[in-house]
Design a protein around this motif. Sequence first.
Motif, PDB file in Angstrom:
ATOM      1  N   UNK A  42     -13.491  14.063  -2.237  1.00 54.04           N
ATOM      2  CA  UNK A  42     -13.834  15.318  -1.558  1.00 54.04           C
ATOM      3  C   UNK A  42     -13.032  15.573  -0.262  1.00 54.04           C
ATOM      4  N   UNK A  43     -13.015  14.580   0.631  1.00 53.52           N
ATOM      5  CA  UNK A  43     -12.371  14.812   1.935  1.00 53.52           C
ATOM      6  C   UNK A  43     -10.899  15.194   1.777  1.00 53.52           C
ATOM      7  N   UNK A  44     -10.203  14.431   0.932  1.00 50.33           N
ATOM      8  CA  UNK A  44      -8.772  14.693   0.770  1.00 50.33           C
ATOM      9  C   UNK A  44      -8.543  16.039   0.069  1.00 50.33           C
ATOM     10  N   UNK A  66       5.403  13.536  -4.197  1.00 50.82           N
ATOM     11  CA  UNK A  66       5.934  12.219  -3.829  1.00 50.82           C
ATOM     12  C   UNK A  66       5.895  11.267  -5.018  1.00 50.82           C
ATOM     13  N   UNK A  67       7.027  10.631  -5.306  1.00 55.35           N
ATOM     14  CA  UNK A  67       7.063   9.698  -6.444  1.00 55.35           C
ATOM     15  C   UNK A  67       7.019   8.253  -5.944  1.00 55.35           C
ATOM     16  N   UNK A  68       6.488   8.067  -4.747  1.00 52.62           N
ATOM     17  CA  UNK A  68       6.338   6.719  -4.182  1.00 52.62           C
ATOM     18  C   UNK A  68       5.009   6.705  -3.424  1.00 52.62           C
ATOM     19  N   UNK A  69       4.380   5.527  -3.289  1.00 50.68           N
ATOM     20  CA  UNK A  69       3.075   5.506  -2.610  1.00 50.68           C
ATOM     21  C   UNK A  69       3.197   5.734  -1.105  1.00 50.68           C
ATOM     22  N   UNK A  70       2.267   6.553  -0.581  1.00 54.39           N
ATOM     23  CA  UNK A  70       2.213   6.847   0.857  1.00 54.39           C
ATOM     24  C   UNK A  70       0.903   6.269   1.399  1.00 54.39           C
ATOM     25  N   UNK A  71       0.965   5.697   2.589  1.00 55.06           N
ATOM     26  CA  UNK A  71      -0.242   5.067   3.143  1.00 55.06           C
ATOM     27  C   UNK A  71      -0.096   4.854   4.645  1.00 55.06           C
ATOM     28  N   UNK A 125      -5.283   8.897  -0.358  1.00 56.89           N
ATOM     29  CA  UNK A 125      -6.521   9.073  -1.135  1.00 56.89           C
ATOM     30  C   UNK A 125      -6.262   9.857  -2.419  1.00 56.89           C
ATOM     31  N   UNK A 126      -5.455  10.924  -2.285  1.00 59.82           N
ATOM     32  CA  UNK A 126      -5.168  11.737  -3.467  1.00 59.82           C
ATOM     33  C   UNK A 126      -4.395  10.928  -4.508  1.00 59.82           C
ATOM     34  N   UNK A 132       0.797  -1.244   0.000  1.00 53.17           N
ATOM     35  CA  UNK A 132       0.000   0.000   0.000  1.00 53.17           C
ATOM     36  C   UNK A 132       0.824   1.286   0.000  1.00 53.17           C
ATOM     37  N   UNK A 133       2.035   1.225   0.541  1.00 49.15           N
ATOM     38  CA  UNK A 133       2.824   2.444   0.612  1.00 49.15           C
ATOM     39  C   UNK A 133       3.370   2.661   2.007  1.00 49.15           C
ATOM     40  N   UNK A 134       4.195   3.668   2.116  1.00 52.37           N
ATOM     41  CA  UNK A 134       4.939   3.895   3.351  1.00 52.37           C
ATOM     42  C   UNK A 134       4.280   5.019   4.176  1.00 52.37           C
TER      43      UNK A 134
END
Length: 345
Positions: A144-146, A184-189, A120-121, A105-107
């Motif tokens: 919407x929220x993000x 960010x060029x990597x997934x964040x989660x 979310x974005x 999912x990401x870091x």
Amino acid sequence: MNDEILKITADAENYTIYTSMCKAQRILMRSYDPICSISGGSDSDLVLDLIHNIDEDGKVTYYWIDTGLEYRATKEHLDCLEQKYGIEIKRLKPDKPIPTCVKQYGVPFLSKYVSEQIMRLQKHHFQWEDEPLEVLLRKYPKCKTALQWWCNAYYTPENGIQQMSRYSISRNKWLKEFIIANPPDFPISNKCCEYAKKKPAKRFIRETDADLEITGIRKAEGGIRSANYKTCFSESKSKSCNTYRPIFWYTDGDKRDYEQMFDVTHSRCYTEYGLRRTGCVGCPFSKHINEELVIIKEHEPDLYKAAVNIFGKSYEYTAKYRAFVREMKAREKENEKRQNASGDQ
Ligand code: SF4
């Protein structure tokens, strides 16, 4: 609570501790299947001692979740606690361990809330545009929220667009400017919290049919975790499992008093390594992550390598963000100086 414990508590003249013991006893009496979460941290040590002191029937089930990134010292400490109190601490597996979650999912980056909104974005392929909310809502209608977080504004059909300060990106100074300049060029989660902590705890509640969950949150610890609660007890909306935080009102001073009164000792993470907190090794949400990494490298080098391997991108991005903030602050000061100087003339 036996007479000896009652006497120690009353003699100590610490009203917070005394009332917490009495309240814990009342709450425990009303529960049939209480469970108590153990983390191996210092607050959790107090909770275990307090609950064990009053649980005369031995009806509390203790558990610990192995997130997949835990200190060796924490695991040793759990064994010591079991011996000291003559209890079993059930070791639970995570639904997905942290390394798997990060890969999938990401870091995590900066905080739970920030990570959630960026995630979310990213899911909507957001291009980090600096546009007004109404424009972005048309372009990304399902986010919407993000978008509200990103724009420091919220939308209602009755009032249109309104500015907001809570739950907005401006709570982290210069973060929006930083992300626009450095997308960010990597997934964040923040999914590792969900799969490695929340879900296994919920599963255990279901499996044990628990009616009371006891945790070690203190108001004085600050942050989102404690800000989510107003009191030490929360009734379950579904009337299934209530939550109780026996040391919720303890200040740092009360904590020290309790440790002395009942001779509570903590894990080597504190006493030998010098860490201020335990929990997942190298969690990027920690405000003192650089200081922690130095300590981890010295005392648990294999875990240090693992943490850098798993969270490295987040550490780098956070360091870049902090440097950006320092630069912006310096520029701000410089501008102020210049303005003051021109005002004096
Ligand atoms: S506390 Fe940090 S490392 Fe641990 S599960 Fe949550 S985000 Fe992941």
